[in-house]
Motif scaffolding. Sequence first.
Motif, PDB file in Angstrom:
ATOM      1  N   ASP A   1       3.951   3.410   4.209  1.00 48.82           N
ATOM      2  CA  ASP A   1       3.849   2.498   4.854  1.00 48.82           C
ATOM      3  C   ASP A   1       4.823   1.186   4.141  1.00 48.82           C
ATOM      4  N   VAL A   2       5.135   1.450   2.819  1.00 55.60           N
ATOM      5  CA  VAL A   2       6.122   0.471   2.253  1.00 55.60           C
ATOM      6  C   VAL A   2       7.117   0.763   2.428  1.00 55.60           C
ATOM      7  N   VAL A   3       7.802  -0.587   2.501  1.00 53.31           N
ATOM      8  CA  VAL A   3       9.339  -0.788   2.843  1.00 53.31           C
ATOM      9  C   VAL A   3       9.920  -1.841   1.733  1.00 53.31           C
ATOM     10  N   ALA A   4      11.077  -1.840   1.646  1.00 52.67           N
ATOM     11  CA  ALA A   4      11.430  -2.988   0.602  1.00 52.67           C
ATOM     12  C   ALA A   4      12.386  -3.925   1.563  1.00 52.67           C
ATOM     13  N   VAL A   5      12.754  -4.943   1.098  1.00 54.07           N
ATOM     14  CA  VAL A   5      13.353  -6.252   1.498  1.00 54.07           C
ATOM     15  C   VAL A   5      14.074  -6.910   0.527  1.00 54.07           C
ATOM     16  N   THR A   6      15.632  -6.945   0.781  1.00 54.34           N
ATOM     17  CA  THR A   6      16.456  -7.669  -0.068  1.00 54.34           C
ATOM     18  C   THR A   6      17.444  -8.715   0.925  1.00 54.34           C
ATOM     19  N   ALA A   7      17.731  -9.837  -0.375  1.00 56.40           N
ATOM     20  CA  ALA A   7      18.698 -10.805   0.380  1.00 56.40           C
ATOM     21  C   ALA A   7      19.885 -10.624  -0.070  1.00 56.40           C
ATOM     22  N   ALA A   8      20.762  -9.663   0.452  1.00 57.76           N
ATOM     23  CA  ALA A   8      21.832  -9.208  -0.367  1.00 57.76           C
ATOM     24  C   ALA A   8      22.252  -8.915  -1.763  1.00 57.76           C
ATOM     25  N   MET A   9      21.097  -8.302  -2.122  1.00 57.88           N
ATOM     26  CA  MET A   9      20.743  -8.076  -3.680  1.00 57.88           C
ATOM     27  C   MET A   9      20.386  -6.680  -3.853  1.00 57.88           C
ATOM     28  N   LEU A  10      21.009  -5.739  -3.366  1.00 58.58           N
ATOM     29  CA  LEU A  10      20.400  -4.420  -3.105  1.00 58.58           C
ATOM     30  C   LEU A  10      20.662  -3.820  -4.543  1.00 58.58           C
ATOM     31  N   GLU A  11      21.973  -3.928  -5.109  1.00 59.20           N
ATOM     32  CA  GLU A  11      21.883  -3.244  -6.491  1.00 59.20           C
ATOM     33  C   GLU A  11      21.405  -4.293  -7.550  1.00 59.20           C
ATOM     34  N   PRO A  12      21.509  -5.405  -7.581  1.00 62.80           N
ATOM     35  CA  PRO A  12      21.077  -6.396  -8.596  1.00 62.80           C
ATOM     36  C   PRO A  12      19.369  -6.192  -8.804  1.00 62.80           C
ATOM     37  N   THR A  13      18.855  -6.123  -7.742  1.00 61.12           N
ATOM     38  CA  THR A  13      17.287  -6.030  -7.754  1.00 61.12           C
ATOM     39  C   THR A  13      16.713  -4.804  -8.202  1.00 61.12           C
ATOM     40  N   GLY A  14      17.793  -3.636  -8.218  1.00 56.78           N
ATOM     41  CA  GLY A  14      16.938  -2.257  -8.511  1.00 56.78           C
ATOM     42  C   GLY A  14      16.739  -1.551  -7.339  1.00 56.78           C
ATOM     43  N   LEU A  15      17.048  -2.115  -6.116  1.00 60.84           N
ATOM     44  CA  LEU A  15      16.686  -1.324  -4.952  1.00 60.84           C
ATOM     45  C   LEU A  15      17.607  -0.070  -4.418  1.00 60.84           C
ATOM     46  N   LEU A  16      18.587   0.067  -5.199  1.00 61.89           N
ATOM     47  CA  LEU A  16      19.561   1.085  -4.759  1.00 61.89           C
ATOM     48  C   LEU A  16      19.137   2.471  -4.669  1.00 61.89           C
ATOM     49  N   PRO A  17      18.196   2.701  -5.826  1.00 60.92           N
ATOM     50  CA  PRO A  17      17.597   4.178  -5.768  1.00 60.92           C
ATOM     51  C   PRO A  17      16.695   4.425  -4.603  1.00 60.92           C
ATOM     52  N   MET A  18      15.945   3.211  -4.262  1.00 64.42           N
ATOM     53  CA  MET A  18      15.148   3.421  -2.879  1.00 64.42           C
ATOM     54  C   MET A  18      16.003   3.501  -1.683  1.00 64.42           C
ATOM     55  N   GLN A  19      17.186   2.978  -1.600  1.00 60.73           N
ATOM     56  CA  GLN A  19      17.830   2.800  -0.449  1.00 60.73           C
ATOM     57  C   GLN A  19      18.777   4.172  -0.109  1.00 60.73           C
ATOM     58  N   GLN A  20      19.023   4.855  -1.564  1.00 63.99           N
ATOM     59  CA  GLN A  20      19.783   6.141  -1.168  1.00 63.99           C
ATOM     60  C   GLN A  20      18.315   7.187  -0.728  1.00 63.99           C
ATOM     61  N   ARG A  21      17.164   6.837  -1.547  1.00 60.18           N
ATOM     62  CA  ARG A  21      16.163   7.926  -1.001  1.00 60.18           C
ATOM     63  C   ARG A  21      15.565   7.871   0.211  1.00 60.18           C
ATOM     64  N   TYR A  22      15.478   6.643   0.692  1.00 53.61           N
ATOM     65  CA  TYR A  22      14.836   6.112   1.771  1.00 53.61           C
ATOM     66  C   TYR A  22      15.620   5.143   2.609  1.00 53.61           C
ATOM     67  N   PRO A  23      16.828   5.389   3.210  1.00 58.17           N
ATOM     68  CA  PRO A  23      17.791   4.529   3.568  1.00 58.17           C
ATOM     69  C   PRO A  23      17.228   3.749   4.751  1.00 58.17           C
ATOM     70  N   ASP A  24      16.155   4.206   5.617  1.00 61.74           N
ATOM     71  CA  ASP A  24      15.633   3.554   6.746  1.00 61.74           C
ATOM     72  C   ASP A  24      14.425   2.599   6.211  1.00 61.74           C
ATOM     73  N   ARG A  25      14.152   2.674   5.114  1.00 62.89           N
ATOM     74  CA  ARG A  25      12.948   1.994   4.685  1.00 62.89           C
ATOM     75  C   ARG A  25      13.338   0.753   3.438  1.00 62.89           C
ATOM     76  N   VAL A  26      14.474   0.479   3.656  1.00 66.11           N
ATOM     77  CA  VAL A  26      15.190  -0.815   2.736  1.00 66.11           C
ATOM     78  C   VAL A  26      16.012  -1.767   3.828  1.00 66.11           C
ATOM     79  N   ILE A  27      15.565  -3.101   3.833  1.00 67.99           N
ATOM     80  CA  ILE A  27      16.276  -3.730   4.809  1.00 67.99           C
ATOM     81  C   ILE A  27      16.847  -4.731   4.057  1.00 67.99           C
ATOM     82  N   ASP A  28      18.268  -5.122   4.461  1.00 67.14           N
ATOM     83  CA  ASP A  28      18.939  -6.078   3.801  1.00 67.14           C
ATOM     84  C   ASP A  28      19.432  -7.128   4.815  1.00 67.14           C
TER      85      ASP A  28
END
Length: 616
Positions: free
Chosen positions: A299-326
Amino acid sequence: MSLLETVQGPDRLRELTTAELEVLAGEIRAFLIDRVSASGGHLGPNLGVVELTIALHSVFHSPEDRLLWDTGHQSYVHKILTGRAGGFDRLRKGGGLSGYPNPAESEHDLVENSHASTALSYADGLARADAHLGTTDRAVVAVIGDGAMTGGMAWEALNNIAGGPDRPLVIVLNDNGRSYAPTVGGFADHLGDLRKGKPGPGLFEQLGLAYLGPVDGHDVAAVQDALRTARDLDGPVVVHVVTEKGRGFVHTENNALDLGHAIKPMDPVTGLPVGRSSGPSFTSVFGREIVRIAEKRPDVVAVTAAMLEPTGLLPMQQRYPDRVIDVGIAEQHAVTMAAGLSLGGVHPVVAIYATFVNRAFDQLLMDVALHRRAVTFVLDRSGVTGDDGPSHNGMWDMSVLQVVPGLRIAAPRDGTRLAELLEEAVGWEEGPTLIRFPKGPTGEDLPTKATFAGIDVLHRAGPLDVLIVSVGALAGMALRVAEVVWAQGVGATVVDPRWVTPVNPTLADMARRHRLVITIEDNSRTCGVGSTIAQFLRDSEVRTPLREFGIPRRFLDHGSRADVLSGCGLTAQNIARTVVEEISGPEAHAEREEPTDGLDDEVARLLEQASRGETR
C-alpha cells in the motif's frame, strides 16, 4: 585576448557580429565547464542557455529593461555577461558569487529567484507598475523553464497576464524537456506537439497571448529576431525557445552520470567527483529503506515534485515504476493529492526538500492534518545546506510545522536512526508523520547508551549539571559539547528524543534533576524545538533554566555548511563556553529540584546505569 575577456558588461555584445557572438558562446561554454567543474554548481542548465542569454542581452538593455530568471540556477551566463566572470573562482563559497541572481551582487539582478514558478508573477507586477506610472521606455522579460511551468503559481500568473489589459511583457519559455528530471504532464506533451509543428491553435494563443516559435535556442540570430519582434509588440507575448540542457559537454548532454542538473566538484575529463567519499548520504539511506518498506507494504507509494533523483526515489522508481508519482514542480498539488491517496486506502510517502515544504503549508495543515490522514513526509536538505544560499536552507520546517495539530516530527541523528524512524513513521496510521534530515553523509552511527520511554541516552558523565537535548544530525556536536564541559568539571547528560514533536513527557523528569537544560538544533531558534520544549517545561512546572542553541532569525549568506553553522554560533566550543558560564555564574541554581514521583527516580537510575555503560 579572447572575446570573453573583452566583455565587462552587456553593452559589449551589441558591438559584436553574429559570427563573433557564436565564438563567444563557445568561449563561455569552455569557461563554465572549467569553473563549475572546480566549484560545483548548476552546470547543465547554464550550458543550455548560452546563446539564449547572449541574445537576450544583445536585444534588451539591462538593467533598464528588467530580466527575470525562473529558476535562477540558469543565470550563470547572465552573471558572466554582466561583468562577474572574475567571481566564478569562488562560486557558491563564502564571500563569492551566489549560485542564483542576487540583488546585492549586481543591479542586473532583480530578485533572488531560486524557488520555481514565481517569475511570471513578478513580471506581471512590474508590468502593471509601469502601466500605473506611465512608464513606456523599458521592457519586462521573464525567462521561465519548462519545468517551472508545471507549477500552479505560473498558471495563476498566466491567467492574470492573459486576462488583464494589454501590457508589454515578454515571456521567454526555455523548453529543454527537463527540470531536475524530464518534465511531466499534459503541458509537457503540448510543448512536444509544438516542437513537432502539429497543426492547430496552441494553448498560449487560446489563452489570448501572442506566440512566437518554436525557435532554435542555439541559433543566436534566430533568437535575436524573435526577441526583437516580441519587444515591439504592445501586449504580452510568449517566445518559445527550444534548448538542450547541458549542451556542449558530453557528461551533461547524456546525463549518464546524473550530471544534467547540478554537480559536485568533478574531473571535467571523466565526469567523476573529486575527493574521497565520506560514507553514504542520508538521501541514499532513505532511498534504500523506502524500497525495503515498499517490498513489505504494497500500500506504500512515493510522491515527488520533480525531484526523483535528488530526494533518493530513483531506486524505488526503478523497482516499482507504478508506485512513484512525479507531479512536476507542484508541491501544493502533491500534498493534497497525497491526502486523497490516504483517503483511498494508500499510504503515501511525500519526499521533498525542507525548503520547498513551506510552499505547501496550507495543504499540509488543512488537507492532511485536519483530516488526520496518514501521510508520511520526508524532508531532505533540512537545516543549513550552505552553498545554495539563503533560499535553500531548510531552517524553517520545524518552526513552521510544529504548529500543525497531530503532526509527529522525527529528526534522525544517523543512518540507523533514519531507517528505524522511517519504519515507525510509515507504521503510524493515526495521522501525518514527518522525518527530516540534512544534506550530506550520515557519518558514523552514534550508539545509544540506554533508552527510556522513547528517549535515547547518548552520554552520561559527572554530576547532573547540564541536560543536553540533541536534535537530529547535530548529535555529534552535542557529544563534543559534553566532552568540553566535562574537561571543565561540568557533568553532562546527552539525550536524543528521536521524535521531537510532540515533546516526550519524560524530558520534564530528566530536566527536573539537572541544573541547566540546553537544546541544540539545526533550525531557527524562533519557534524551534528548543522553544517548544521550554514551553513544555513551563507547563510542567519545571523550574530548571533552558537555553536554546539554533539558527538566528535571519537569512544566511551562502558558504560551506561548517562555515555557516560557525557563523551562527553553532560550534562545540561556543556552546560549551556558554554552558560553563551558566553553570558557574552567580545566578545558577545551587541545587536541583527534588524528585516528584517514582518515574523520576527511575530516570535517575537509568542515567546512572548509562554512566557505567549498562544498557537496557
